[in-house]
Design a protein around this motif. Structure first.
Motif, PDB file in Angstrom:
ATOM      1  N   TYR A  80       0.856  -1.189   0.000  1.00 58.14           N
ATOM      2  CA  TYR A  80       0.000   0.000   0.000  1.00 58.14           C
ATOM      3  C   TYR A  80       0.890   1.236   0.000  1.00 58.14           C
ATOM      4  O   TYR A  80       1.784   1.379   0.838  1.00 58.14           O
ATOM      5  N   LEU A  81       0.653   2.135  -0.960  1.00 60.58           N
ATOM      6  CA  LEU A  81       1.383   3.402  -1.070  1.00 60.58           C
ATOM      7  C   LEU A  81       0.397   4.538  -1.242  1.00 60.58           C
ATOM      8  O   LEU A  81      -0.624   4.393  -1.915  1.00 60.58           O
ATOM      9  N   CYS A  82       0.719   5.689  -0.668  1.00 67.19           N
ATOM     10  CA  CYS A  82      -0.170   6.839  -0.809  1.00 67.19           C
ATOM     11  C   CYS A  82       0.616   8.111  -0.537  1.00 67.19           C
ATOM     12  O   CYS A  82       1.565   8.115   0.254  1.00 67.19           O
ATOM     13  N   GLN A  83       0.230   9.186  -1.195  1.00 61.58           N
ATOM     14  CA  GLN A  83       0.813  10.499  -0.918  1.00 61.58           C
ATOM     15  C   GLN A  83      -0.255  11.557  -1.065  1.00 61.58           C
ATOM     16  O   GLN A  83      -1.046  11.543  -2.005  1.00 61.58           O
ATOM     17  N   ASP A  84      -0.271  12.488  -0.120  1.00 58.26           N
ATOM     18  CA  ASP A  84      -1.198  13.602  -0.146  1.00 58.26           C
ATOM     19  C   ASP A  84      -0.785  14.557  -1.251  1.00 58.26           C
ATOM     20  O   ASP A  84       0.352  15.037  -1.263  1.00 58.26           O
ATOM     21  N   ALA A  85      -1.691  14.843  -2.171  1.00 64.18           N
ATOM     22  CA  ALA A  85      -1.357  15.714  -3.286  1.00 64.18           C
ATOM     23  C   ALA A  85      -1.326  17.182  -2.894  1.00 64.18           C
ATOM     24  O   ALA A  85      -0.667  17.989  -3.515  1.00 64.18           O
ATOM     25  N   ASN A  86      -2.053  17.547  -1.837  1.00 61.61           N
ATOM     26  CA  ASN A  86      -2.065  18.956  -1.448  1.00 61.61           C
ATOM     27  C   ASN A  86      -1.999  19.069   0.053  1.00 61.61           C
ATOM     28  O   ASN A  86      -0.955  18.913   0.644  1.00 61.61           O
ATOM     29  N   CYS A  87      -3.098  19.290   0.710  1.00 61.04           N
ATOM     30  CA  CYS A  87      -3.045  19.569   2.146  1.00 61.04           C
ATOM     31  C   CYS A  87      -4.182  18.905   2.901  1.00 61.04           C
ATOM     32  O   CYS A  87      -4.634  19.436   3.904  1.00 61.04           O
ATOM     33  N   SER A  88      -4.669  17.770   2.430  1.00 60.78           N
ATOM     34  CA  SER A  88      -5.664  17.066   3.220  1.00 60.78           C
ATOM     35  C   SER A  88      -4.989  16.526   4.474  1.00 60.78           C
ATOM     36  O   SER A  88      -3.775  16.402   4.524  1.00 60.78           O
ATOM     37  N   ARG A  89      -5.763  16.206   5.489  1.00 60.51           N
ATOM     38  CA  ARG A  89      -5.165  15.797   6.755  1.00 60.51           C
ATOM     39  C   ARG A  89      -5.751  14.457   7.201  1.00 60.51           C
ATOM     40  O   ARG A  89      -6.306  14.324   8.276  1.00 60.51           O
ATOM     41  N   SER A  90      -5.594  13.462   6.331  1.00 63.79           N
ATOM     42  CA  SER A  90      -6.215  12.165   6.595  1.00 63.79           C
ATOM     43  C   SER A  90      -5.206  11.029   6.652  1.00 63.79           C
ATOM     44  O   SER A  90      -5.556   9.874   6.485  1.00 63.79           O
ATOM     45  N   HIS A  91      -3.933  11.348   6.912  1.00 62.44           N
ATOM     46  CA  HIS A  91      -2.891  10.331   6.842  1.00 62.44           C
ATOM     47  C   HIS A  91      -3.120   9.210   7.855  1.00 62.44           C
ATOM     48  O   HIS A  91      -2.986   8.021   7.519  1.00 62.44           O
ATOM     49  N   LEU A  92      -3.443   9.564   9.084  1.00 61.48           N
ATOM     50  CA  LEU A  92      -3.667   8.540  10.102  1.00 61.48           C
ATOM     51  C   LEU A  92      -4.923   7.733   9.786  1.00 61.48           C
ATOM     52  O   LEU A  92      -4.955   6.505   9.961  1.00 61.48           O
ATOM     53  N   GLN A  93      -5.964   8.414   9.306  1.00 64.00           N
ATOM     54  CA  GLN A  93      -7.176   7.702   8.906  1.00 64.00           C
ATOM     55  C   GLN A  93      -6.886   6.740   7.753  1.00 64.00           C
ATOM     56  O   GLN A  93      -7.408   5.622   7.721  1.00 64.00           O
ATOM     57  N   GLN A  94      -6.068   7.189   6.798  1.00 66.47           N
ATOM     58  CA  GLN A  94      -5.724   6.319   5.667  1.00 66.47           C
ATOM     59  C   GLN A  94      -4.950   5.101   6.140  1.00 66.47           C
ATOM     60  O   GLN A  94      -5.179   3.980   5.660  1.00 66.47           O
ATOM     61  N   ALA A  95      -4.010   5.286   7.053  1.00 63.95           N
ATOM     62  CA  ALA A  95      -3.219   4.161   7.561  1.00 63.95           C
ATOM     63  C   ALA A  95      -4.119   3.140   8.237  1.00 63.95           C
ATOM     64  O   ALA A  95      -4.012   1.926   7.976  1.00 63.95           O
ATOM     65  N   ILE A  96      -5.016   3.625   9.092  1.00 64.56           N
ATOM     66  CA  ILE A  96      -5.927   2.715   9.784  1.00 64.56           C
ATOM     67  C   ILE A  96      -6.856   2.026   8.788  1.00 64.56           C
ATOM     68  O   ILE A  96      -7.111   0.822   8.878  1.00 64.56           O
ATOM     69  N   GLY A  97      -7.361   2.797   7.826  1.00 65.95           N
ATOM     70  CA  GLY A  97      -8.247   2.209   6.818  1.00 65.95           C
ATOM     71  C   GLY A  97      -7.565   1.112   6.023  1.00 65.95           C
ATOM     72  O   GLY A  97      -8.169   0.068   5.735  1.00 65.95           O
ATOM     73  N   ALA A  98      -6.284   1.324   5.658  1.00 65.76           N
ATOM     74  CA  ALA A  98      -5.558   0.326   4.876  1.00 65.76           C
ATOM     75  C   ALA A  98      -5.340  -0.949   5.686  1.00 65.76           C
ATOM     76  O   ALA A  98      -5.478  -2.063   5.161  1.00 65.76           O
TER      77      ALA A  98
END
Length: 387
Positions: A80-98
Motif C-alpha cells: 500500500y502506497l499513498c501520498q497527499d497531493a495537497n493539504c488534506s489531513r487524513s494520513h492517520l485515517q488512511q493508515a488505519i483504513g488500509a
C-alpha cells in the motif's frame, strides 16, 4: 466506536532539524522512516504500507520525492502506497483504513523537506500563488493573517492572546534539546518587538521554516504488544473539511472544521474535554492554536484572552499545550510535529519536558491532538491514550 483502541502508534523517527544545507528532502524521508522502524523494534521488511505527507515541488537539484522513490531508497516493496497531493489531513485515517481493509499490517507515515536550505518553502509559495497576488495577498501567512484579522473583529482575539501562546511554547522548547529555539527565551517585549510579517501576525506568531524529517509507524494494538516501545493507542478520530477558499469562507473566526472533528474524535474515544491531560495543536500560526482550542470547546467564543493568562499552557500549567515547543519553537513537520510529541509524551520519553512530576503537571493518560491543512480548510482531531 469499533475502532477505539484497536490501532496504535509504535515508533517515532527523528532526524537532525534546523538549517542543514548538505541534506536533501529525500534523505530526510529515508532517515526518518529508518529511525521509526528501528524505534519500533521492527525489521524493514515488516513495513508493507507507506504514506508520505504532501507532495512538495522538487527543490533545485533534488529528485521528485514520491512514496515509490522513498520505498526504493529504503529497499521496501509495500503493498500500500499513498501520498497527499495537497493539504488534506487524513494520513492517520488512511493508515488505519488500509490496515482495517487487510491491505497491509505496518504503515510508515513520513515527512521530509528541505524547506530552509533547499528553497523548498519559496517553491511552495510560488505554487500557492494565485490571482490574489496582484492584490498583494499570497502564501499561507497572508491567508492566516486574513483569518486572524477577522477573529480580531468578531471577538477579542489578537496579540494580547497570541503572546501567551508564543511565549508559553517557547518555555517548553527550552526544555527540549532538539528544539530549534532552545536557549532563546522570549519576553513580552521580544514578542511585541518582533517585525510584522503580515499584519496582524508578527514573526513569533509564525511557524518555523526548517530542514528535517519525521516519521511514525502505525499497526494494530494486538501486534503492538510484542514490540519494543509501549504502544500509544488511537482512541478517537475525527475529520471535517470546510474546503472553501479562505477569501470566500465563513469560518475565519470559527467554527472551523475543528469543531466537528473534535466532537467526532471525543465521541469515538468515549471521553470528554475534562478527561484530556494535554493538547498538541497544529500551530502553523499562533491564531490557529486559539481558534482550534475554542472550536474544541475548552473556552467560549472570545474568551481566549483570559483563558491563556496565568501560564495555562506552560510547564506547571493546568492544560499543557505543544510541549515540544510546537511548530512555533521546536520545528515544522506538518501534522507530525504534534502527533510525534503526543506519542513521545504518552510513552514517557520526553525527559526534561516530560509531563508529570518533572514539569509539575499531571502524568498524561489522554492527549488531544490536531492537524490542519491549507488555510483552515481541512481539520483532523486525534485522541491518544496510554497502551
Amino acid at each position: 466506536m469499533g475502532l477505539r483502541g484497536k490501532y496504535a502508534i509504535v515508533g517515532v523517527g527523528y532526524t537532525p532539524q534546523g538549517r542543514l544545507p548538505d541534506r536533501t528532502t529525500f534523505s530526510f524521508h529515508l532517515e526518518a522512516v529508518a529511525n521509526a522502524i528501528a524505534d519500533a523494534g521492527l525489521k524493514k521488511d515488516a513495513i508493507d504500507g507507506l504514506i508520505a505527507y504532501r507532495h512538495f515541488p522538487a527543490c533545485p537539484g533534488e529528485p521528485d520525492v514520491t512514496p515509490q522513490l522513498i520505498a526504493q531508497g529504503l529497499g521496501l516493496t509495500p503493498d500500500y502506497l499513498c501520498q497527499d497531493a495537497n493539504c488534506s489531513r487524513s494520513h492517520l485515517q488512511q493508515a488505519i483504513g488500509a490496515i482495517e481493509a487487510g491491505f497491509c499490517n505496518y504503515v510508515a507515515i513520513s515527512y521530509g523537506h528541505s524547506g530552509l536550505s533547499g528553497g523548498g518553502m519559496n517553491l511552495l509559495l510560488e505554487e500557492m500563488a494565485g490571482n490574489e497576488v496582484v492584490f498583494g495577498h499570497f502564501g499561507a501567512a497572508g491567508g492566516y493573517a486574513l483569518a486572524a484579522r477577522r477573529g480580531m473583529h468578531e471577538f477579542s482575539a489578537g496579540p494580547e492572546t497570541w503572546k501567551h501562546i508564543a511565549m508559553g511554547q517557547r518555555k517548553w522548547a527550552d526544555r527540549n534539546p532538539a528544539a530549534i529555539m532552545r536557549g532563546k527565551p522570549m519576553t513580552e517585549a521580544d514578542y511585541y518587538g518582533a517585525p510584522m510579517v503580515v499584519d496582524p501576525l508578527r514573526l513569533f506568531d509564525c511557524c518555523l521554516v526548517n530542514d528535517g524529517g519525521r516519521a511514525i509507524i502505525v499497526t494494530t494494538a494486538e501486534r503492538a504488544r510484542d514490540l519494543k516501545q509501549p504502544p500509544v493507542l488511537i482512541l478517537g478520530l475525527g475529520q471535517h473539511n470546510p474546503s472553501t477558499e479562505i477569501g470566500q469562507s465563513r469560518y475565519m473566526a470559527g467554527p472551523t472544521g475543528s469543531k466537528k472533528a473534535g466532537e467526532a474524535a471525543l465521541r469515538m474515544a468515549g471521553v470528554g474535554l475534562a478527561d484530556v491531560d494535554a493538547c498538541q495543536i497544529y500551530d502553523c500560526f499562533s491564531y490557529t492554536v486559539e481558534l482550534t482550542l475554542q472550536d474544541y470547546g475548552f473556552f467560549g467564543r472570545g474568551e481566549g484572552k483570559d483563558w491563556f493568562q496565568g501560564g495555562t499552557i506552560e510547564p506547571g500549567g493546568r492544560l499543557p499545550i505543544n510541549t515540544s515547543g510546537g511548530q512555533l519553537s521546536e520545528a515544522y513537520f506538518m501534522g507530525l510535529t504534534p502527533i510525534s510529541e503526543a506519542v513521545m509524551q504518552l510513552m514517557g520519553r520526553c525527559e526534561d519536558r516530560q509531563l508529570g512530576p518533572k514539569t509539575n503537571t499531571k502524568t498524561p493518560e489522554i492527549i488531544m491532538c490536531s492537524d490542519n491543512g491549507a488555510i483552515l480548510q481541512s481539520q483532523s482531531c486525534f485522541i491518544f491514550g496510554r497502551g
